[in-house]
Enzyme design. Sequence first.
Site, PDB file in Angstrom:
ATOM      1  CB  CYS A 164      53.483  36.465  -6.602  1.00 52.38           C
ATOM      2  SG  CYS A 164      52.568  36.192  -8.122  1.00 52.38           S
ATOM      3  N   PRO A 165      52.721  39.594  -7.625  1.00 58.02           N
ATOM      4  CG  PRO A 165      51.482  40.848  -9.221  1.00 58.02           C
ATOM      5  CD  PRO A 165      51.542  40.497  -7.739  1.00 58.02           C
TER       6      PRO A 165
END
Length: 185
Positions: free
Chosen positions: A15-16
């Site tokens: 992430c992200p």
Amino acid sequence: MMKATIVLDAKGLACPMPIVKTKKRMKDLKAGEVLEIHATDKGSTADLEAWAKSTGHEYLGTEAEGEILRHFLRKGGEHSSENASSIPEISLEAFKQKVDSDESLNILDVREIEEYEKAHIPGVVHIPLGEVEKRANELNENDEIYIICHSGRRSEMAARTMKKQGFKKVINVVPGMRDWTGKTE
């Protein structure tokens, strides 16, 4: 087995990045076409589902093949919006000053349980992004709520979800726990 128009490789990315790459690739699709995303990040399921919902795309599901998660998203029509209604943000530095000086802040951590257990800000409420829609009622919609994740992406999606549910004062903390230098438990 679902059929996709385009396949996106996001294996090995945390992430992200699966969301960032998905967002860019969705622009290459026509309404109704399907994007297949290959990812290994366990949090990508909740992230992609929430992102699709917040932008008007359709989350079709996930198929697991060993460590690889195959996510399927259908591009929304003309009413889909990559940047629907802005969410107020606070810098991590300004947020840390508030945390250091104010004991009564309402802070929501939307990271996955494994991330939360490694380190979190004392006193936060923990609701993983994938559960925010169902569990937001555990919070007061009239309170000012600071939402934090690892980088600011999931917290933005959580804020959008909560705003749609009537929360009036949700604030996204950017960049999030990856750069947090304050106290943790």
